[in-house]
Design a protein around this motif. Sequence first.
Motif, mmCIF file in Angstrom:
data_model
loop_
_atom_site.group_PDB
_atom_site.id
_atom_site.type_symbol
_atom_site.label_atom_id
_atom_site.label_comp_id
_atom_site.label_asym_id
_atom_site.label_seq_id
_atom_site.Cartn_x
_atom_site.Cartn_y
_atom_site.Cartn_z
ATOM 1 N N LYS A 45 -57.738 -3.186 13.096
ATOM 2 C CA LYS A 45 -58.187 -1.827 12.801
ATOM 3 C C LYS A 45 -57.052 -0.828 12.963
ATOM 4 O O LYS A 45 -56.854 0.053 12.110
ATOM 5 C CB LYS A 45 -59.353 -1.448 13.721
ATOM 6 C CG LYS A 45 -60.677 -2.101 13.390
ATOM 7 C CD LYS A 45 -61.771 -1.603 14.336
ATOM 8 C CE LYS A 45 -63.129 -2.193 13.963
ATOM 9 N NZ LYS A 45 -64.188 -1.730 14.894
ATOM 10 N N LEU A 74 -66.628 -9.173 8.002
ATOM 11 C CA LEU A 74 -65.482 -8.332 8.343
ATOM 12 C C LEU A 74 -65.762 -6.883 7.962
ATOM 13 O O LEU A 74 -65.438 -5.950 8.720
ATOM 14 C CB LEU A 74 -64.228 -8.846 7.623
ATOM 15 C CG LEU A 74 -62.943 -8.040 7.837
ATOM 16 C CD1 LEU A 74 -62.537 -8.033 9.308
ATOM 17 C CD2 LEU A 74 -61.816 -8.591 6.968
ATOM 18 N N LEU A 123 -64.725 -11.548 16.937
ATOM 19 C CA LEU A 123 -63.973 -10.295 17.121
ATOM 20 C C LEU A 123 -62.525 -10.531 17.539
ATOM 21 O O LEU A 123 -61.841 -9.598 17.957
ATOM 22 C CB LEU A 123 -64.667 -9.386 18.146
ATOM 23 C CG LEU A 123 -66.101 -8.954 17.818
ATOM 24 C CD1 LEU A 123 -66.634 -8.004 18.885
ATOM 25 C CD2 LEU A 123 -66.180 -8.313 16.450
ATOM 26 N N ILE A 148 -59.669 -8.212 15.901
ATOM 27 C CA ILE A 148 -60.256 -7.118 15.119
ATOM 28 C C ILE A 148 -59.700 -5.761 15.556
ATOM 29 O O ILE A 148 -59.390 -4.905 14.720
ATOM 30 C CB ILE A 148 -61.793 -7.128 15.237
ATOM 31 C CG1 ILE A 148 -62.372 -8.361 14.531
ATOM 32 C CG2 ILE A 148 -62.387 -5.859 14.632
ATOM 33 C CD1 ILE A 148 -62.151 -8.393 13.043
ATOM 34 N N ASN A 176 -58.948 -10.706 1.916
ATOM 35 C CA ASN A 176 -59.516 -11.542 2.963
ATOM 36 C C ASN A 176 -59.238 -13.017 2.653
ATOM 37 O O ASN A 176 -59.621 -13.514 1.594
ATOM 38 C CB ASN A 176 -61.028 -11.312 3.066
ATOM 39 C CG ASN A 176 -61.649 -12.032 4.239
ATOM 40 O OD1 ASN A 176 -61.528 -11.609 5.381
ATOM 41 N ND2 ASN A 176 -62.337 -13.130 3.965
ATOM 42 N N GLN A 230 -67.911 -5.345 10.603
ATOM 43 C CA GLN A 230 -67.182 -5.063 11.843
ATOM 44 C C GLN A 230 -66.315 -3.818 11.701
ATOM 45 O O GLN A 230 -66.138 -3.060 12.661
ATOM 46 C CB GLN A 230 -66.311 -6.267 12.232
ATOM 47 C CG GLN A 230 -67.073 -7.560 12.462
ATOM 48 C CD GLN A 230 -67.991 -7.516 13.668
ATOM 49 O OE1 GLN A 230 -68.183 -6.481 14.280
ATOM 50 N NE2 GLN A 230 -68.587 -8.645 14.010
ATOM 51 N N LEU A 231 -65.780 -3.589 10.514
ATOM 52 C CA LEU A 231 -64.902 -2.436 10.310
ATOM 53 C C LEU A 231 -65.685 -1.142 10.148
ATOM 54 O O LEU A 231 -65.215 -0.071 10.542
ATOM 55 C CB LEU A 231 -64.019 -2.655 9.077
ATOM 56 C CG LEU A 231 -62.990 -3.795 9.167
ATOM 57 C CD1 LEU A 231 -62.255 -3.950 7.843
ATOM 58 C CD2 LEU A 231 -61.997 -3.555 10.300
ATOM 59 N N ALA A 255 -63.997 -12.343 12.287
ATOM 60 C CA ALA A 255 -65.047 -11.325 12.253
ATOM 61 C C ALA A 255 -66.251 -11.734 13.078
ATOM 62 O O ALA A 255 -67.055 -10.895 13.478
ATOM 63 C CB ALA A 255 -65.462 -11.056 10.806
ATOM 64 N N VAL A 285 -57.609 -12.936 12.242
ATOM 65 C CA VAL A 285 -58.805 -12.310 12.799
ATOM 66 C C VAL A 285 -59.973 -13.279 12.704
ATOM 67 O O VAL A 285 -59.936 -14.274 11.966
ATOM 68 C CB VAL A 285 -59.171 -11.002 12.048
ATOM 69 C CG1 VAL A 285 -58.061 -9.986 12.157
ATOM 70 C CG2 VAL A 285 -59.504 -11.290 10.585
ATOM 71 N N ASN A 295 -59.044 -14.554 7.979
ATOM 72 C CA ASN A 295 -60.341 -14.590 8.644
ATOM 73 C C ASN A 295 -60.744 -16.020 9.013
ATOM 74 O O ASN A 295 -60.111 -16.983 8.592
ATOM 75 C CB ASN A 295 -61.392 -13.961 7.724
ATOM 76 C CG ASN A 295 -62.555 -13.367 8.495
ATOM 77 O OD1 ASN A 295 -62.753 -13.642 9.673
ATOM 78 N ND2 ASN A 295 -63.341 -12.550 7.826
#
Length: 545
Positions: free
Chosen positions: A158, A17, A151, A154, A86, A20-21, A148, A146, A118
């Motif tokens: 964000k 995660l 996606l 995601i 998370n 991805q961020l 990760a 979400v 997640n």
Amino acid sequence: MKRILLVGKPNSGKSLLFNQLTGLRQKVANFPGVTVDIKTGKFDGFELVDLPGAYSVHTLSKDEDIAIAQINKAMADDNTALLVCNLDATRLQSSLVFALHMQALARQHNKNVVFALNLYDEMQKIGHAIDTEKLSAELGSPVFAVSARTLFGIAEFKEALKAIAGGHQPVAQPEQLSAAPELIQQKARQMAASYGAKADILLKNQNRIDSFLLHHASGSLMFLLVMFFLFQSIFTFATPLMDGVEAGIAAIAEWSLSLMGEGMAADFIRDALFGGVGAFLVFVPQIMVLTLVIGLLEDSGYLARAALICHRPLSFFGISGRSFVPYLSAHACAIPAIMAARTIESPRKRLITMLTIPLMSCSARLPVYALLVAVFVPSTQYLGGLVSLQGVVFFGLYLFGIVTALCISLLLSRSSALDGKQSDMPFILELPSYRLPHWKPLIRRVVESGKLFIYRAGPIIFAVSVVIWVLGYFPQNGSLQDSYLGMIGHWIDPIFAPLGLDWRYGVAILMSFLAREVFVGALGTLFGIDGADEHIGDLASQLQA
């Protein structure tokens, strides 16, 4: 710069995660304790901090100590804008225990909390939906489903983080929750029962596979087969790639030399560049194959099972099943393996593991082993080419390092010098779900391992090759016997003569004290100067001749 903290229990998809961020490429794996240090990255004008995973505020391991200490420090800092907890959707109860502790701590410091639910793709596979709105209402903080990996959710997550961290979206404060462990355990159990999937559904396939892989007979046999496959693949399955690299180096060398003609420059390029550095590059595919196989074991979830299988035999040598992963990682490089040993709860076992890790055969020794095996062991194949005699001997060399490390561990565990490091910590290991590998990060990790090995060892090998070429070329312009290097070699020859080695091997051994893999490049340069021009890049054939 305002800061966002990312916390959660180990092996819950937190590091993926984080990637991805932030768009970074931190290592992720399906094994608890991969993140053993603090990682930071940029997220829309904020500093996102990924802390080591922790199961509870009551710590057992060093990385949990670091995480809790940093969380407490960050909570008292005005620059901390948001705490992101998370949650593992497949292990909701254990995730909520730690998350509720974090929520209570954030409430004391008047900080906002957001929950990222997640691994939600695992819930979708079994057809289970978690009502995030009701869960959010009960927790008193926003909850976002979400994945990760796929996606899923995601993009929305964000946008929500930007709004909440920037203060543009108010967050309702939860009711004051007692930080008493028994009350938190009770609430986590109640919410997991209300919103999470039933354990028998989640663990149905996992238990069926574990009944075979963790059985005392079939599990032990499978473990030995997997380990044999790991080291067999380094030699057998990397051979086509090595042949391709060797052919490419030979073709480039032939083309380059055809443009230059005769002279000192041509001799330098042929002997030092292609003979020395080229001989080393041939073995890089084996490093990448080793990284690939270990990555597959990590991502699939088998590595945790292997640690569990190894716990009983390893405990006889004074260490635990958690030492297995640092030991296995040491076959790539000892430095990250020693860092990975920080996840071992027992101070005594952690110290013993760290002291014996350098006895494992790291990737720097791999080119040396591969060269010697190729020279001295015939390429006899069995089972239709799946097993080769060279691979068996290669496995034996690595096995010797493992046995040596275990013997030293046994001696250290019985030593009175470590009496001050007595262990009273239990062996605790959460078995992750079986998952398909994350192919994109895995392939990237494999490529990076090859690049890192070249960048780290390449300059040293090039410098050594240049020095050896200069000493071996002058003052007689290519006569190795009468060169400066020949003089040095003949001077040390009595040391190596009883071993049946001539002076050239003695020089290469001395050069390898700079770095183990230099041995290959040094021999390549020496035999290149000595007139074996017809085998550029094929050092094994030169040594056999």
